[in-house]
Design a protein around this motif. Structure first.
Motif, PDB file in Angstrom:
ATOM      1  N   GLU A 477      -8.209  -0.105  -5.151  1.00  0.00           N
ATOM      2  CA  GLU A 477      -7.919  -1.132  -6.149  1.00  0.00           C
ATOM      3  C   GLU A 477      -6.463  -1.557  -6.091  1.00  0.00           C
ATOM      4  N   GLY A 478      -6.220  -2.864  -6.152  1.00  0.00           N
ATOM      5  CA  GLY A 478      -4.850  -3.365  -6.155  1.00  0.00           C
ATOM      6  C   GLY A 478      -4.294  -3.613  -4.770  1.00  0.00           C
ATOM      7  N   LEU A 479      -5.030  -3.272  -3.734  1.00  0.00           N
ATOM      8  CA  LEU A 479      -4.559  -3.550  -2.370  1.00  0.00           C
ATOM      9  C   LEU A 479      -4.758  -5.041  -2.077  1.00  0.00           C
ATOM     10  N   GLU A 480      -3.655  -5.705  -1.661  1.00  0.00           N
ATOM     11  CA  GLU A 480      -3.768  -7.128  -1.329  1.00  0.00           C
ATOM     12  C   GLU A 480      -3.494  -7.293   0.146  1.00  0.00           C
ATOM     13  N   VAL A 481      -4.483  -7.806   0.863  1.00  0.00           N
ATOM     14  CA  VAL A 481      -4.330  -7.967   2.312  1.00  0.00           C
ATOM     15  C   VAL A 481      -4.020  -9.435   2.609  1.00  0.00           C
ATOM     16  N   ASP A 482      -2.863  -9.675   3.209  1.00  0.00           N
ATOM     17  CA  ASP A 482      -2.470 -11.035   3.570  1.00  0.00           C
ATOM     18  C   ASP A 482      -2.671 -11.169   5.079  1.00  0.00           C
ATOM     19  N   VAL A 483      -3.902 -11.579   5.434  1.00  0.00           N
ATOM     20  CA  VAL A 483      -4.277 -11.589   6.855  1.00  0.00           C
ATOM     21  C   VAL A 483      -3.369 -12.538   7.628  1.00  0.00           C
ATOM     22  N   GLY A 493       3.237  -1.314  -4.774  1.00  0.00           N
ATOM     23  CA  GLY A 493       4.223  -2.305  -4.359  1.00  0.00           C
ATOM     24  C   GLY A 493       4.691  -2.135  -2.915  1.00  0.00           C
ATOM     25  N   PHE A 494       4.313  -1.027  -2.288  1.00  0.00           N
ATOM     26  CA  PHE A 494       4.738  -0.769  -0.910  1.00  0.00           C
ATOM     27  C   PHE A 494       4.111  -1.814   0.024  1.00  0.00           C
ATOM     28  N   VAL A 495       4.940  -2.385   0.911  1.00  0.00           N
ATOM     29  CA  VAL A 495       4.421  -3.415   1.813  1.00  0.00           C
ATOM     30  C   VAL A 495       4.344  -2.860   3.236  1.00  0.00           C
ATOM     31  N   LEU A 496       3.194  -3.062   3.838  1.00  0.00           N
ATOM     32  CA  LEU A 496       2.944  -2.551   5.184  1.00  0.00           C
ATOM     33  C   LEU A 496       2.814  -3.757   6.104  1.00  0.00           C
ATOM     34  N   VAL A 497       3.519  -3.717   7.217  1.00  0.00           N
ATOM     35  CA  VAL A 497       3.472  -4.841   8.152  1.00  0.00           C
ATOM     36  C   VAL A 497       2.593  -4.442   9.333  1.00  0.00           C
ATOM     37  N   ARG A 498       1.948  -5.446   9.948  1.00  0.00           N
ATOM     38  CA  ARG A 498       1.076  -5.157  11.096  1.00  0.00           C
ATOM     39  C   ARG A 498       1.790  -4.274  12.124  1.00  0.00           C
ATOM     40  N   GLY A 499       1.157  -3.216  12.533  1.00  0.00           N
ATOM     41  CA  GLY A 499       1.772  -2.301  13.507  1.00  0.00           C
ATOM     42  C   GLY A 499       2.389  -1.073  12.864  1.00  0.00           C
ATOM     43  N   ASP A 500       2.601  -1.095  11.535  1.00  0.00           N
ATOM     44  CA  ASP A 500       3.129   0.107  10.856  1.00  0.00           C
ATOM     45  C   ASP A 500       2.074   1.213  10.916  1.00  0.00           C
TER      46      ASP A 500
END
Ligand code: PEP
Ligand code: MG
Length: 919
Positions: A477-483, A493-500
C-alpha cells in the motif's frame, strides 16, 4: 482432603490440587496446570499448589464476576495448601507466599498475566526480613507491588521501570540485584504511592484478598489485546478461557546459591540432542525471560551447583521419556535445592521438528507414523525457501503481502520490457509494478522477484509467481510506480530509481533497500531432486536426511496421489524431481502467453483462422512433447484452451482512443478499425464468467481439432523414440452435459483422424473440470460422459461464493478476515462447508454413475496443507499443484493417512459460521 473430579460438568470442582490431576486434563487445568499435576504424580520436586479450572474462568467471563462456587473451594484449597506446605498466608512468623499464574490449554507464552510473591504484607515483610534477611524480603515486596499494580490495577509499567532505572543510577549499579535493602524498601513505598495515585487503591493487606484479586486479573488477561491477537494468529478459539495455578513460592532470588533457569531437553532451533538453556543466579523466572541481565549457558550450572545440575539432567530425562517428546522446563534453585516449576512439550523451529522427530524414532520413543504426525506442511514449506542471512528492520522500505515465499535480490525495473531485456542479458531484476496482467508474464519469468502495489494473495501476480516459483510481494500500500520516469516512491517517501538494488523477502512481505546475502536452502536442493529417476541422496546434513526420511514415509502411507500443474518441459522436469507422479493440469492457454498472445487475438479477430490454428497445433505439439518426455510413463492431463478473453484481447478503451485520435488526425487505419469492431464484438463486462473454456470451444470447435491433433502428434513422435507417453484430455468450465458431449465427440473425431492418418491405435480418455456449481450438481450426468473429474476449486470457489477471484484479497475479504467474519481466505484454504459440500456431492453422484471414475483436484487448494488433507479424506485419487508445492502436498497426504479421522475438518466446518468475536 480429596477432590472428586466428576464427568458431570455442573458438579466439576472449580479448584483441583496438583495431586489429583494429570496431563490428560489440559482442557480443564490448562497445559501448565495439567503438567504440574503430572510432574507431581511422577514424583518430581514440584512445589505444592492447586489449579483453578478453565471452567471457573469461562463462568467468570460469562457472568462478569467469579462464580459463587469458587470462593468456598478457593478458601478450602488454600487451607489444604497451607497444611501441606507447613506455612500460612500472612503468618508473621513463617509466612507462605504463592505465585498466581495463567495457563490455557494451548500455550500462549507471555500473552497473559502472572503475579508472584502474593501474600506479602507490611507484617510479612518484617517476618521475612528476620528469617531471610532484609534485602531478600524487600525485593519480594517490591516485586509484588509492581506486578500487582500492573496486572490487577492496570498501572503503566513504565512508571515503575523509570523509578527502578533512577534507583540503579543513583546506586551506581548495572542491574536490580545490586540494589540494597534500603533502596528496595524506598522503592516499595514509592511504588505503593504510585498505585494509590494511579488507581486510588493500595495493595490490600489481607493476603487472601490479594489472591482473589490476582486470580480475577489473570482471568481478565484472557481477553487482553495481546492474548486476543495471539489467539487470532494461532487459530486458538476465543471461548476456552485460562486456568490459574496457585503455587507455593520458591525463591530464586534468595542469594548466590539460588537462581532460575529455563531448559530444553534438545536444541529447539536445530534439533540437536543434548540439554540446552540458560541460568541466572539470584533471580526469579521473569528475570531470565525478560533479558534484563545476561544469562549463563546451562553448562555453567554444572560448576556452580553440580548436584542441582545432575538432578536437572535426571529430571529432564524422566520428562522426555515420559512425554516421548522434547520438553521445555522452567526451574528454580533455592539455596541449593532444585525445584521444577513448569514443563511442556517444547516449541521448536521447523528444522528442529523434523530432526527431533527422526531422532526420537531412532531412540525408540516413537514410530515413523508418529514422526509424520509431528511435522507439518507449513514447516516443510518454510525449509524449502532461501532466506536472507542477516535481515534487520533498519533497511526495510515497505511491507506488503507475502504472496510467494523466498528471498531474492536484484535491480529494480518498472516495466516488463526492461525486465525481459535485462534478464536476457543475465542481470538479476526485480519487477516492480502497480499490478500485473497477462502482458507481464514474460517480464515475471525474466525476474527473480515481483513486487506489486495492488492485489492480494490470489492476484494475477501472486498466482503466476507461485506457479513459476518466483518470490513475490503484493499489495504494497502506498507504493507509487512511475513507469515513464523509471522510478518508484515507497510508502515512507523513499525513491528508488531503475537499476537500484532491492532485496525482496516473499516469506515476510518485507522489501529491503540494498543487497542482503541470500542463503540457499539445502533441503530444497535435496527435495527438488529426490524424485529424479536414479537419484540417490547421500547428504551429511541431519536435517536433510530427516526431511527425506519423513517424506519417504509419507509416500509409503498416503493413498492420495500427487501430481503437478505444468505446461513446459523444464517445469515438468522440476515437477518430477519434486516427486510428482504425473501432470494433473497442463493449462494450454499458458503456452500462448507473451509474444504468442496474438494467436488467440487472431483466432477471434481474423477471417482466415487456418494459419493461426496451424501455429497453435505446432506449439501444442512442441510444448507437450517436452512435458510428456519429462513425465515419460506417467499421466499428463492436457486441458483444452481456457483463455479469459480480457487476458488475450487488446484493451477496448486503449484501442478506441487510438482509433479516435487517428480519426481526428484524418488518417484512419482500416485494419485498426476492423480490429476495434472485433474487440467490441467479443468484449465482456465480466470475462471470468464469460466466453472461456468449453464455451469458446463450442463456438470455435476448430480449436479442439488443432489442440488434439497437436497432442496426438506429440504422442506419436515420442512413441517413435521408444518412450511411453500417457495423455488424458480435460474439458474446462463445463456447466451442462451437452457441452461436454459435443466437445467429446469433436475430440474423438480429431483422435480418429490422426490415428487413421498414421495407421496407429490412439485412445485418449476424456475428463471434465468440475469448476461450476452446476457441474457439481449435475455430476451424475457428467460422469456418464467422462472418465474422470478434476475439481477446479479456483473457479468453483469464485462461483460458489460469488466473489471475483481476481479482486478477492484486495477487496472486502481481508476486512472480513480481520473482523472474524471468515477465518480463512476461501481462495487459499478450501471452504469445506460450502465448496466442500459441492465437491462431496459431485464425488457421490459421479461415482454412483461411474464407479471407476477418476478424481483429482487442481486448483490452488491442491497445494494448501489443510485442503490436501481434506481432499485425501474425500477419497480423491490425486491432487495437482505447482511443482515447488509438490513435497508439501506429499507430506500432507501422508499425514492425512496417519492423523485421526476428521482432523482435516476446518474450524468453519465444525461450527459454521465463524461469528464476530464478542468484545
Ligand atoms: C481452477 O479453476 O481451479 C483451475 C485449476 O483452473 P484455472 O485456475 O486455470 O481457471
Ligand atoms: Mg478454472
Amino acid at each position: 482432603m480429596t477432590t472428586v473430579v466428576s464427568a458431570e460438568p455442573d458438579v466439576q470442582p472449580l479448584v483441583v490440587p496438583f495431586g489429583e490431576g494429570d496431563r490428560s486434563m489440559a482442557d480443564l487445568l490448562g497445559g501448565k496446570g495439567a503438567n504440574l499435576a503430572e510432574m507431581t504424580r511422577l514424583g518430581l520436586p514440584v512445589p505444592h499448589g492447586f489449579v483453578i479450572t478453565t471452567e471457573a474462568c469461562r463462568d467468570y467471563l460469562r457472568l462478569g464476576h467469579p462464580p459463587v462456587r469458587l470462593e468456598p473451594q478457593l478458601v478450602e484449597q488454600i487451607a489444604v495448601l497451607e497444611h501441606v506446605a507447613g506455612r500460612r498466608l500472612g503468618d508473621p512468623t513463617d509466612p507462605l507466599l504463592v505465585s498466581v499464574r495463567s495457563g490455557a490449554r494451548s500455550s500462549m507464552p507471555g500473552m497473559m498475566e502472572t503475579v508472584l510473591n502474593v501474600g506479602m504484607t507490611d507484617a510479612v515483610v518484617e517476618a521475612l526480613a528476620t528469617r531471610r534477611g532484609p534485602r531478600f524480603a524487600w525485593d519480594c515486596y517490591r516485586r509484588l507491588v509492581q506486578m500487582y499494580g500492573r496486572t490487577v490495577l492496570g498501572v503503566d509499567e513504565g512508571r515503575f521501570e523509570e523509578r527502578l532505572a533512577r534507583a540503579r543510577e543513583r546506586s551506581g549499579v548495572a542491574d536490580d540485584t545490586g540494589l540494597d535493602a534500603h533502596t528496595l524498601r524506598g522503592l516499595t513505598l514509592d511504588f505503593r504511592r504510585i498505585l494509590v495515585e494511579e488507581s486510588g487503591e493500595d495493595l490490600p493487606q489481607d493476603p487472601q484478598e490479594q489472591v482473589r484479586r490476582a486470580v480475577v486479573a489473570v482471568f481478565d488477561s484472557w481477553n487482553g489485546q495481546r492474548a486476543r491477537r495471539y489467539r487470532a494468529h494461532e487459530g486458538i478459539p476465543d471461548d476456552l478461557g485460562t486456568a490459574v495455578s496457585v503455587v507455593e513460592m520458591v525463591y530464586g532470588n534468595a542469594g548466590a546459591r539460588s537462581g532460575s533457569g529455563v531448559c530444553f531437553t534438545r536444541d529447539p532451533a536445530g534439533g540437536a540432542p543434548g540439554i540446552y538453556g540458560d541460568y541466572l543466579a539470584n533471580a526469579q523466572g521473569e528475570d531470565v525471560v525478560n533479558g534484563s541481565r545476561a544469562t549463563l549457558a546451562l553448562s555453567g550450572l554444572a560448576d556452580l551447583e553440580p548436584e542441582c545440575y545432575e538432578g536437572l539432567l535426571r529430571h529432564v530425562h524422566t520428562l522426555e521419556n515420559h512425554y516421548g517428546d522434547m520438553c521445555d522446563v522452567e526451574f528454580t534453585i533455592e539455596e541449593g535445592h532444585l525445584w521444577i516449576l513448569q514443563t511442556r512439550v517444547g516449541k521448536r523451529s521447523a528444522a528442529a521438528a523434523f530432526r527431533i522427530a527422526c531422532d526420537l524414532v531412532d531412540e525408540g520413543h516413537i514410530d515413523m507414523d508418529e514422526a509424520l504426525r509431528r511435522v507439518t506442511g507449513p514447516q516443510l514449506q518454510s525449509l524449502l525457501h532461501p532466506r536472507f542471512r542477516a535481515a534487520t528492520d533498519d533497511d526495510v522500505i515497505a511491507t506488503g503481502l507475502p504472496a510467494s515465499p523466498g528471498a531474492a535480490v536484484g535491480e529494480a525495473v518498472f516495466d516488463s520490457g526492461t525486465a525481459e531485456a535485462w534478464g536476457a542479458a543475465g542481470r538479476a531484476v526485480v519487477l516492480v509494478r502497480p499490478e500485473t496482467s497477462a502482458d507481464d508474464v514474460g517480464g515475471m519469468l525474466a525476474s527473480v522477484a515481483v513486487v506489486t502495489a495492488r492485489g492480494g494473495l490470489t492476484s494475477h501476480a501472486a498466482v503466476v509467481a507461485r506457479g513459476v516459483g518466483r518470490t513475490c510481494v503484493t499489495g504494497v500500500e502506498g507504493l507509487e510506480v512511475d513507469v515513464e520516469n523509471g522510478q518508484a516512491r515507497w510508502p515512507g517517501g523513499f525513491v528508488l530509481v531503475r537499476g537500484d538494488i532491492i532485496s525482496v523477502d516473499g516469506s515476510s512481505g518485507q522489501i529491503h533497500r540494498g543487497r542482503l546475502e541470500v542463503q540457499p536452502s539445502q533441503v530444497a536442493e535435496a527435495v527438488g531432486h529426490a524424485g529424479d529417476p536414479g537419484h540417490v541422496e547421500h547428504s551429511a546434513d541431519p536435517l536433510v536426511r530427516a526431511v527425506l526420511r519423513v517424506l519417504a514415509h509419507a509416500d509409503l502411507r498416503r493413498t492420495l496421489g500427487v501430481r503437478a500443474n505444468a505446461e513446459t518441459g523444464p517445469d515438468a522436469v522440476s515437477a518430477r524431481g519434486h516427486g510428482a507422479a504425473g501432470i494433473g493440469l497442463c493449462r494450454t492457454e499458458h503456452m500462448l502467453l507473451g509474444a504468442r498472445r496474438v494467436l488467440v487475438e487472431r483466432l477471434l479477430t481474423s477471417h482466415d483462422r487456418g494459419p493461426t490454428l496451424e501455429a497453435i497445433q505446432k506449439i501444442t505439439c512442441d510444448e507437450l512433447t517436452g512435458v510428456m518426455e519429462a513425465m515419460d510413463g506417467l499421466p499428463v492431463v492436457v486441458r483444452l484452451l481456457d483463455p479469459p478473453l480480457h487476458e488475450f484481447l487488446p484493451d477496448l478503451v486503449e484501442l478506441s482512443v487510438r482509433v479516435a485520435v487517428d480519426e481526428v488526425a484524418g488518417h484512419v487505419d482500416p485494419e485498426l478499425v476492423e480490429q476495434l469492431a472485433a474487440v467490441r464484438r467479443w468484449h465482456e463486462t465480466n470475462p471470468m464468467l464469460g466466453l472461456r473454456g468449453v464455451r469458446l470451444l463450442s463456438v470455435l470447435p476448430e480449436i479442439i481439432d488443432a489442440q488434439v491433433r497437436g497432442l496426438c502428434e506429440a504422442i506419436l513422435a515420442l512413441r517413435a523414440r521408444g518412450l511411453s507417453p500417457v495423455a488424458e484430455v480435460l474439458v474446462p468450465l463445463v456447466a451442462d452435459v451437452a457441452e461436454l458431449e459435443a466437445a467429446r465427440a469433436r475430440i474423438a473425431a480429431a483422435v480418429a483422424f490422426v490415428a487413421a492418418a498414421h495407421e496407429v491405435d490412439l485412445d485418449l480418455p476424456v475428463g471434465v473440470m468440475i469448476e461450476l456449481p452446476r457441474a457439481a450438481l449435475t455430476a451424475g450426468a457428467l460422469a456418464r460422459a467422462a472418465t474422470f473429474f478434476s475439481f477446479g476449486t479456483n473457479d468453483l470457489t469464485q462461483t460458489t461464493w460469488g466473489i471475483s477471484r481476481d479482486d478477492a484479497e484486495g477487496s472486502f475479504l481481508s476486512e472480513y478476515r480481520s473482523c472474524g467474519l471468515v477465518r480463512d481466505d476461501p481462495f487459499e484454504t478450501l471452504d469445506q462447508v460450502g465448496v466442500g459440500r459441492l465437491v462431496q456431492c459431485a464425488i457421490a453422484e459421479g461415482r454412483a454413475a461411474r464407479p471407476a471414475l477418476g478424481l483429482g483436484a487442481c486448483g490452488e487448494h491442491a497445494g494448501d496443507p489443510a485442503s490436501v488433507r481434506y481432499f485425501a479424506d474425500c477419497g480423491l485419487d490425486y491432487v495437482s499443484c505447482s511443482p515447488p508445492r509438490v513435497p508439501v502436498a506429499r507430506l500432507e497426504a501422508g499425514r492425512a493417512a496417519v492423523l485421526p479421522a476428521g482432523s482435516a475438518q476446518s474450524a468453519g466446518a465444525r461450527s459454521a459460521p465463524v461469528g464476530v468475536p464478542t468484545q
